[in-house]
Scaffold this motif. Structure first.
Motif, PDB file in Angstrom:
ATOM      1  N   ALA A 158       0.128   5.096   1.770  1.00 29.19           N
ATOM      2  CA  ALA A 158      -1.215   5.655   1.683  1.00 29.19           C
ATOM      3  C   ALA A 158      -2.230   4.522   1.641  1.00 29.19           C
ATOM      4  O   ALA A 158      -2.317   3.798   0.652  1.00 29.19           O
ATOM      5  N   GLU A 159      -2.985   4.354   2.713  1.00 26.18           N
ATOM      6  CA  GLU A 159      -3.997   3.298   2.781  1.00 26.18           C
ATOM      7  C   GLU A 159      -5.347   3.762   2.252  1.00 26.18           C
ATOM      8  O   GLU A 159      -6.242   2.954   2.024  1.00 26.18           O
ATOM      9  N   GLN A 170       0.839  -1.203   0.000  1.00 24.82           N
ATOM     10  CA  GLN A 170       0.000   0.000   0.000  1.00 24.82           C
ATOM     11  C   GLN A 170       0.876   1.254   0.000  1.00 24.82           C
ATOM     12  O   GLN A 170       0.644   2.212   0.740  1.00 24.82           O
ATOM     13  N   THR A 171       1.880   1.205  -0.851  1.00 25.43           N
ATOM     14  CA  THR A 171       2.861   2.282  -0.957  1.00 25.43           C
ATOM     15  C   THR A 171       2.915   2.776  -2.397  1.00 25.43           C
ATOM     16  O   THR A 171       2.759   2.004  -3.341  1.00 25.43           O
ATOM     17  N   PHE A 172       3.146   4.077  -2.551  1.00 21.80           N
ATOM     18  CA  PHE A 172       3.296   4.687  -3.865  1.00 21.80           C
ATOM     19  C   PHE A 172       4.761   5.090  -4.059  1.00 21.80           C
ATOM     20  O   PHE A 172       5.344   5.750  -3.195  1.00 21.80           O
ATOM     21  N   LEU A 231      -2.834  10.184   0.609  1.00 17.27           N
ATOM     22  CA  LEU A 231      -1.971  10.655  -0.470  1.00 17.27           C
ATOM     23  C   LEU A 231      -2.300  12.085  -0.875  1.00 17.27           C
ATOM     24  O   LEU A 231      -1.401  12.876  -1.180  1.00 17.27           O
ATOM     25  N   LEU A 232      -3.571  12.438  -0.863  1.00 17.95           N
ATOM     26  CA  LEU A 232      -3.956  13.810  -1.208  1.00 17.95           C
ATOM     27  C   LEU A 232      -3.388  14.812  -0.212  1.00 17.95           C
ATOM     28  O   LEU A 232      -2.968  15.914  -0.589  1.00 17.95           O
ATOM     29  N   GLN A 233      -3.344  14.445   1.057  1.00 18.33           N
ATOM     30  CA  GLN A 233      -2.765  15.327   2.067  1.00 18.33           C
ATOM     31  C   GLN A 233      -1.272  15.532   1.822  1.00 18.33           C
ATOM     32  O   GLN A 233      -0.749  16.644   1.948  1.00 18.33           O
ATOM     33  N   ILE A 234      -0.587  14.451   1.432  1.00 17.81           N
ATOM     34  CA  ILE A 234       0.839  14.549   1.117  1.00 17.81           C
ATOM     35  C   ILE A 234       1.057  15.478  -0.069  1.00 17.81           C
ATOM     36  O   ILE A 234       1.945  16.350  -0.049  1.00 17.81           O
ATOM     37  N   LEU A 235       0.261  15.319  -1.115  1.00 18.21           N
ATOM     38  CA  LEU A 235       0.381  16.175  -2.297  1.00 18.21           C
ATOM     39  C   LEU A 235       0.102  17.633  -1.952  1.00 18.21           C
ATOM     40  O   LEU A 235       0.775  18.550  -2.442  1.00 18.21           O
ATOM     41  N   SER A 236      -0.896  17.846  -1.114  1.00 17.71           N
ATOM     42  CA  SER A 236      -1.261  19.206  -0.723  1.00 17.71           C
ATOM     43  C   SER A 236      -0.112  19.911  -0.023  1.00 17.71           C
ATOM     44  O   SER A 236       0.173  21.086  -0.285  1.00 17.71           O
ATOM     45  N   GLU A 237       0.563  19.179   0.862  1.00 13.79           N
ATOM     46  CA  GLU A 237       1.638  19.785   1.645  1.00 13.79           C
ATOM     47  C   GLU A 237       2.924  19.943   0.841  1.00 13.79           C
ATOM     48  O   GLU A 237       3.597  20.978   0.926  1.00 13.79           O
ATOM     49  N   LEU A 238       3.282  18.937   0.064  1.00 10.85           N
ATOM     50  CA  LEU A 238       4.544  18.976  -0.669  1.00 10.85           C
ATOM     51  C   LEU A 238       4.504  19.885  -1.891  1.00 10.85           C
ATOM     52  O   LEU A 238       5.486  20.561  -2.211  1.00 10.85           O
ATOM     53  N   LEU A 252      -3.954   9.510 -12.042  1.00  8.01           N
ATOM     54  CA  LEU A 252      -4.444   8.246 -12.603  1.00  8.01           C
ATOM     55  C   LEU A 252      -4.273   7.100 -11.607  1.00  8.01           C
ATOM     56  O   LEU A 252      -5.158   6.257 -11.449  1.00  8.01           O
ATOM     57  N   GLN A 253      -3.146   7.079 -10.916  1.00 11.87           N
ATOM     58  CA  GLN A 253      -2.905   6.029  -9.924  1.00 11.87           C
ATOM     59  C   GLN A 253      -3.899   6.117  -8.768  1.00 11.87           C
ATOM     60  O   GLN A 253      -4.356   5.096  -8.256  1.00 11.87           O
ATOM     61  N   ILE A 254      -4.230   7.340  -8.355  1.00  9.58           N
ATOM     62  CA  ILE A 254      -5.217   7.518  -7.286  1.00  9.58           C
ATOM     63  C   ILE A 254      -6.575   6.988  -7.729  1.00  9.58           C
ATOM     64  O   ILE A 254      -7.286   6.309  -6.977  1.00  9.58           O
ATOM     65  N   GLN A 255      -6.958   7.287  -8.975  1.00  8.92           N
ATOM     66  CA  GLN A 255      -8.235   6.809  -9.503  1.00  8.92           C
ATOM     67  C   GLN A 255      -8.285   5.288  -9.536  1.00  8.92           C
ATOM     68  O   GLN A 255      -9.272   4.666  -9.138  1.00  8.92           O
TER      69      GLN A 255
END
Length: 331
Positions: A298-299, A256-258, A304-311, A270-273
């Motif tokens: 990211a489970e 469960q890792t990207f 993952l969206l939170q990580i993208l938002s911050e980074l 696309l991977q999130i979808q």
């Protein structure tokens, strides 16, 4: 086949006037799932003009469900009984057409439900299965593997994959081939080996970890892979074979890792979808071409969206069933 031609052919079929060759053509035409809706439209039109059909819906459905659930020891007798006991009432001169329609529907429209058991992995989850002959399969999120309900055939073990999975194929004493069918044009053939297969709308992908693999490709082409090779095919049919690649981007999902290595945000979306079964839309082209690197746990989609938002300093907005990614407006 042209629409006008298939309509005439189907009407002849419903009338019981088709030859064995014509029935074979219809059979092959129905293997394409997109044609099944057309089949039912024409069947409805034909029945409206020929109102001899009067089914006992409840009994027929109950019998068919028994077939699917394996509750009846002789499944073929159920279909025969449906015809012979009058649960489907046709005039005498239509009896042949009735039998033909029922056979066609049971063998082709419901072929997968009757002949195959579906192994699945839900959104955001992985699932591990051990097949009857010992092969171990790990399914990625939103993936399905169809396996024969009544055992594999002689010399061949064939399964059907939609999504992504890791296979650890067991070598049999009889050297039975193991085939993973990703579509009618893309098949993976092995004896005993370990590989990861990907089959989704954006293309096909095979990463070979151990052993040897033969790929069957469109137009009769064949390709042989060695450990460390990566095969990638796009929806338009073009493909590429890379001799040696890092395994991590293709195996990270099992934990469960990207794994991102200078990956564009559009590819991340696309991977999130695919992984979490949510729709993601990026508002502007400039943002979609931004890139990210790193390994992230990211489970669920929000992780993952939170990580993208911050980074990446991205603004995330939920609009009905769509998640929008955009660049924050300056104050």
């Amino acid at each position: 086949m042209k629409e006008s031609r298939i309509k005439l052919l189907l009407f002849d079929f419903f009338d019981g006037k088709t030859t064995s060759i014509q029935r074979k053509l219809i059979e092959e035409w129905l293997l394409d799932a997109t044609n099944q809706e057309i089949y039912y439209q024409y069947l409805d039109e034909w029945e409206s003009a020929h109102p001899q059909f009067s089914p006992d819906h409840e009994t027929a459905l109950s019998n068919f469900q028994s077939v699917l659930n394996g509750k009846n020891q002789d499944n073929s007798n159920v279909l025969k009984e449906v015809i012979s006991t009058g649960q489907f009432q046709f005039s005498r001169w239509k009896s042949f057409a009735a039998a033909a329609c029922i056979t066609l529907v049971s063998c082709f429209i419901f072929k997968k439900q009757i002949l195959y058991k579906a192994y699945e992995a839900a959104a955001g989850k992985t699932a591990t299965y051990c097949l009857s002959e010992g092969t171990r399969v790990i399914l990625n999120s939103n993936s399905t593997l169809l396996v024969p309900r009544f055992g594999f055939g002689d010399n061949t073990r064939e399964v059907f994959l939609t999504g992504e999975a890791e296979f650890k194929v067991t070598h049999t004493a009889n050297n039975d081939r193991f085939i993973v069918s990703m579509s009618k044009d893309y098949q993976i053939e092995v004896l005993g080996t370990e590989f990861i297969a990907f089959s989704r709308a954006r293309g096909k992908r095979v990463f070979l970890k151990n052993g040897k693999v033969k790929l069957r490709l469109p137009e009769g082409k064949q390709l042989y892979m060695k450990p460390g090779n990566l095969f990638v095919s796009s929806p338009n049919g073009t493909f590429n074979l890379v001799e040696k690649v890092d395994a991590r981007p293709y195996t990270a999902w099992k934990d469960q890792t990207f794994y991102f290595n200078n990956t564009r945000l559009s590819d991340v979306a696309l991977q999130i979808q695919e992984q979490f079964d949510v729709k993601v839309r990026i508002i502007d082209t400039l943002l979609s071409n931004k890139r990210i690197a790193g390994i992230y746990k990211a489970e669920q989609a929000d992780d993952l969206l939170q990580i993208l938002s911050e980074l990446m300093r991205i603004e995330i907005t939920q609009k009905e069933d769509i998640i929008e990614l955009s660049t924050p407006k300056l104050p």
